[in-house]
Design an enzyme around this catalytic site. Structure first.
Site, PDB file in Angstrom:
ATOM      1  N   ARG A  31       5.739 -12.903   9.734  1.00 30.77           N
ATOM      2  CA  ARG A  31       6.370 -11.647   9.346  1.00 30.77           C
ATOM      3  C   ARG A  31       7.749 -11.530   9.993  1.00 30.77           C
ATOM      4  NH1 ARG A  31       2.663  -7.756   9.473  1.00 30.77           N
ATOM      5  NH2 ARG A  31       4.035  -6.041   9.958  1.00 30.77           N
ATOM      6  N   GLU A  65       0.865  -1.170   0.000  1.00 25.24           N
ATOM      7  CA  GLU A  65       0.000   0.000   0.000  1.00 25.24           C
ATOM      8  C   GLU A  65       0.910   1.230   0.000  1.00 25.24           C
ATOM      9  OE1 GLU A  65      -2.770   0.356   3.253  1.00 25.24           O
ATOM     10  OE2 GLU A  65      -3.460   2.296   2.502  1.00 25.24           O
ATOM     11  N   LYS A 121       4.289   0.994   9.777  1.00 22.96           N
ATOM     12  CA  LYS A 121       4.414   2.165   8.906  1.00 22.96           C
ATOM     13  C   LYS A 121       3.791   3.396   9.546  1.00 22.96           C
ATOM     14  CE  LYS A 121       3.007   0.194   4.941  1.00 22.96           C
ATOM     15  NZ  LYS A 121       2.548   0.151   3.537  1.00 22.96           N
TER      16      LYS A 121
HETATM   17  P1  ATP Z   1      -0.202  -1.483   6.671  1.00 21.80           P
HETATM   18  O1  ATP Z   1      -1.067  -2.438   5.914  1.00 21.80           O
HETATM   19  O2  ATP Z   1      -0.496  -1.387   8.107  1.00 21.80           O
HETATM   20  O3  ATP Z   1      -0.013  -0.173   6.013  1.00 21.80           O
HETATM   21  P2  ATP Z   1       1.897  -3.296   5.968  1.00 21.80           P
HETATM   22  O4  ATP Z   1       3.252  -3.351   6.559  1.00 21.80           O
HETATM   23  O5  ATP Z   1       1.048  -4.507   5.956  1.00 21.80           O
HETATM   24  O6  ATP Z   1       1.235  -2.093   6.703  1.00 21.80           O
HETATM   25  P3  ATP Z   1       1.679  -3.270   3.113  1.00 21.80           P
HETATM   26  O7  ATP Z   1       2.088  -2.198   2.180  1.00 21.80           O
HETATM   27  O8  ATP Z   1       0.270  -3.698   3.086  1.00 21.80           O
HETATM   28  O9  ATP Z   1       2.071  -2.735   4.532  1.00 21.80           O
HETATM   29  O10 ATP Z   1       2.640  -4.508   2.932  1.00 21.80           O
HETATM   30  C1  ATP Z   1       2.926  -5.065   1.678  1.00 21.80           C
HETATM   31  C2  ATP Z   1       3.278  -6.501   1.812  1.00 21.80           C
HETATM   32  O11 ATP Z   1       4.406  -6.654   2.664  1.00 21.80           O
HETATM   33  C3  ATP Z   1       2.151  -7.298   2.419  1.00 21.80           C
HETATM   34  O12 ATP Z   1       1.928  -8.413   1.583  1.00 21.80           O
HETATM   35  C4  ATP Z   1       2.642  -7.718   3.755  1.00 21.80           C
HETATM   36  O13 ATP Z   1       2.227  -9.025   4.035  1.00 21.80           O
HETATM   37  C5  ATP Z   1       4.166  -7.656   3.617  1.00 21.80           C
HETATM   38  N1  ATP Z   1       4.772  -7.287   4.887  1.00 21.80           N
HETATM   39  C6  ATP Z   1       4.530  -6.180   5.608  1.00 21.80           C
HETATM   40  N2  ATP Z   1       5.249  -6.184   6.752  1.00 21.80           N
HETATM   41  C7  ATP Z   1       5.971  -7.331   6.759  1.00 21.80           C
HETATM   42  C8  ATP Z   1       6.908  -7.918   7.662  1.00 21.80           C
HETATM   43  N3  ATP Z   1       7.246  -7.338   8.812  1.00 21.80           N
HETATM   44  N4  ATP Z   1       7.451  -9.109   7.327  1.00 21.80           N
HETATM   45  C9  ATP Z   1       7.122  -9.700   6.176  1.00 21.80           C
HETATM   46  N5  ATP Z   1       6.253  -9.211   5.285  1.00 21.80           N
HETATM   47  C10 ATP Z   1       5.677  -8.031   5.558  1.00 21.80           C
END
Ligand code: ATP
Ligand code: MG
Length: 592
Positions: free
Chosen positions: A288, A51, A298
């Site tokens: 994760r 995102e 984030k």
């Molecule tokens: P948010 O959705 O709260 O903004 P997010 O970290 O999930 O935060 P995204 O941009 O949705 O952000 O993440 C993109 C991809 O990265 C998703 O598929 C998510 O599963 C993966 N991802 C995010 N954080 C981690 C992490 N700490 N370890 C592994 N994969 C991650």
């Protein structure tokens, strides 16, 4: 979902398994089996769906390495999909940064760049299908009311008073929502599933909300936007993603994604495929990446930026990829970390020391050695011929003979490190002290004969020394023993530099571990940045561009910062030489 501290042992020594076949983790085993069975005609399609509401961090790197890595290993494709369903938080700056960082990490999506916003019309049409099938309804409750009526894990939710609206009324209201007749927050479209489901995600989740806000890509075409949970699974379906890999917290959302596709299919909906074959996606979850002494939220990272607690998303203390690049972490080291922690289904916290270890392992092989004095103390060699300069040969990298040698100028006025001198030498202090002899690396043996001090402050301003001309190169013919070897720079040849020393961003392993009434920001490390203004480095680094890496002997790895100018060099300390990972690993090995 329990969170434990566990540390996976490297499957192979860090950095040596790049490019070769990676050992199978549980996901690769699934993909391998699917390909062998000819599932989806043997096609493998994955995606990385960020995102664009912030910069990518090291946690995302794990997901990128996994998704792009699997696609590469199985001759498949990996899509980059911007999950841009919330224009309230998304910005072009983030979109650009995300692409830059993925490429830097070493991966490429080629033609497969997509946006969830490209599917807004399709998603809307499917929502209309679901309304017609009696599977979705327009709800007049506010967001707070919806949240409240959801119930708990032990108590069922309360159905919306609008749950049994007629199809006609729902179609009419949804159409008017879309046309902009209602203010933000006044209505939502909700799926009609089961308010008593033990899975809270199935308790009539919101599919659409009203948001009168322009979108970076669709402009003012829409004032209703799909929720992530409604958009995500169908986006995978539209793109023909075979293995939809996400983090564990989405495990409980999987039944909802399945429900949407089942209901849409049952109502005759079919995806117009983009990107490749017609398949039904399957979601797999993995743990994760978490690292101690930092955080991956984030939202909170944005807060650090907005509150000016760091200089920006690329402040070298941040866990973002942009920050790590600026700090001098090689992309290869980050990929090595991803390989080393592996892919599991159990959440854990990894040691940031392991990441630093990966960085050191990489830089040890690649970074040229130079002399840099962080806290300079002047040394005058009294018996060195007045005005003479010698070029002395120094080894660029003892780990890599092909890196060759360089010349370092030596003269009668030098700088050494202030902490390499003690007026009254402590026991086991083998560096310079009055009457003591030390080796200057690649130069000569010197002996301290006198100390000059500031009359007012008593601070030592200069050391008087003599050198032994018979020790050129740093070796004596008579074999006399020398315990201390110091780095140095010639005073008149040295370049001035600012050096930024970084420490952990938080003082606690778990930044969320706070006393009553405090928040995570109270755990920020006030010493996370120490700037030294009057450092001296050898002249060979003068022409280096931002990003160039060096080992300052005895100090660690440093990289030239983009703030660097020809007047003032600026270095970031990437990582010190002391490897605390080895210690942690030994401790654990012993405990098992
Ligand atoms: P948010 O959705 O709260 O903004 P997010 O970290 O999930 O935060 P995204 O941009 O949705 O952000 O993440 C993109 C991809 O990265 C998703 O598929 C998510 O599963 C993966 N991802 C995010 N954080 C981690 C992490 N700490 N370890 C592994 N994969 C991650
Ligand atoms: Mg997310």
């Amino acid at each position: 979902m329990e969170t434990t501290r566990e540390h996976q042992k490297p499957i192979e020594p860090v950095g040596t398994n790049e490019g070769s076949d990676k050992p199978d983790d549980f996901l690769r085993a699934i993909v391998r089996e699917d390909v062998a069975k000819g599932k989806n005609n043997g096609v493998v399609a994955t995606r990385f769906p960020p995102e664009p509401n912030g910069y990518l961090h090291i946690g995302h790197a794990k997901s990128i390495c996994l998704n792009f890595g699997i696609a590469r290993e199985f001759n498949g494709r990996c899509h980059l999909r911007m999950d841009d369903t919330n224009p309230a938080k998304e910005e072009q700056e983030y979109i650009d940064a995300i692409k830059r960082d993925i490429r830097w990490l070493g991966f490429e999506w080629g033609e497969h760049e997509y946006h969830a916003s490209d599917y807004f019309q399709q998603l809307y049409d499917w929502a209309v299908l679901l309304i017609k099938a009696g599977k979705a309804f327009v709800c007049d409750l506010t967001a707070e009311q919806v949240a409240k009526s959801r119930g708990t894990l032990t108590a069922p939710g309360t159905p919306s008073p609008n749950r049994n609206r007629s199809v006609e009324e729902n179609l009419n209201l949804f159409d008017r929502m879309r046309k902009g007749e209602f203010p933000d927050g006044s209505h939502t479209l909700r799926a009609k599933i089961d308010m008593a489901s033990p899975n809270l995600n199935l308790r009539d989740p919101v599919m659409y909300r009203i948001l009168h806000k322009d979108h970076p890509r669709t402009g003012n075409a829409w004032c209703i936007y799909p929720m992530y949970d409604y958009a995500h699974g169908q986006s995978d379906w539209i793109e023909g993603i075979t293995h939809s890999i996400c983090t564990l917290e989405f495990e409980d959302h999987r039944p909802l994604y399945e429900w949407f596709i089942d209901q849409i299919s049952a109502s005759g909906g079919k995806p117009v495929q983009v990107g490749g074959g017609s398949v039904r996606p399957r979601q797999y979850e993995f743990a994760r990446l978490n690292l101690n002494y930092t955080m991956m939220s984030k939202r909170k990272l944005l807060q650090l930026v907005q509150e000016g607690r760091v200089t920006g998303w690329d402040d070298p203390r941040m866990p973002t990829l942009a920050a790590m690049r600026r700090r001098g972490y090689p992309a290869r080291a980050i990929r090595a970390l991803a390989d080393t922690v592996g892919v599991a289904r159990r959440n854990s916290v990894n040691e940031i020391a392991l990441l630093e270890h990966c960085v050191r392992e990489d830089l040890n092989k690649t970074a040229p050695r130079v002399f840099g004095v962080l806290n300079p103390l002047k040394v005058i060699i009294e018996n060195y011929p007045e005005g003479q300069v010698e070029e002395l040969e120094a080894t660029n990298n003892p780990e890599d003979e092909s890196a060759g040698k360089r010349n370092v100028p030596f003269s009668g006025e030098l700088y050494i490190e202030r902490e390499d001198f003690m007026e009254v030498a402590a026991p086991k202090f083998f560096r310079l002290a009055p009457g003591k002899e030390v080796r200057l690396r690649a130069a000569y043996y010197i002996t301290c004969t006198g100390v000059e001090k500031d009359a007012l402050t008593g601070e030592i301003t200069c050391l008087r020394c003599t050198y032994d001309p018979a020790t050129r190169g740093g070796w004596s013919q008579d074999g006399r023993k020398i315990k201390g070897t110091l780095h140095w720079v010639s005073a008149k040849h040295a370049l001035n530099a600012e050096v930024r020393l970084y420490d952990r961003l938080f003082v606690k392993e778990d930044p969320e571990d706070v006393a009553e009434g405090q928040d995570w920001r109270s755990n920020l490390n006030p010493q996370s940045l120490v700037t030294l203004q009057s450092c001296k480095v050898e002249p060979s680094v003068g022409s280096a561009n931002p990003g160039a890496m060096y080992q300052f002997e005895r100090h660690g790895y440093f990289c030239v910062d983009p703030d660097s100018t020809s007047q003032q060099l600026v270095f970031n300390r990437t990582v010190s030489l002391k490897d605390s990972w080895a210690k942690i690993e030994n401790k654990q090995g012993g405990g098992r």
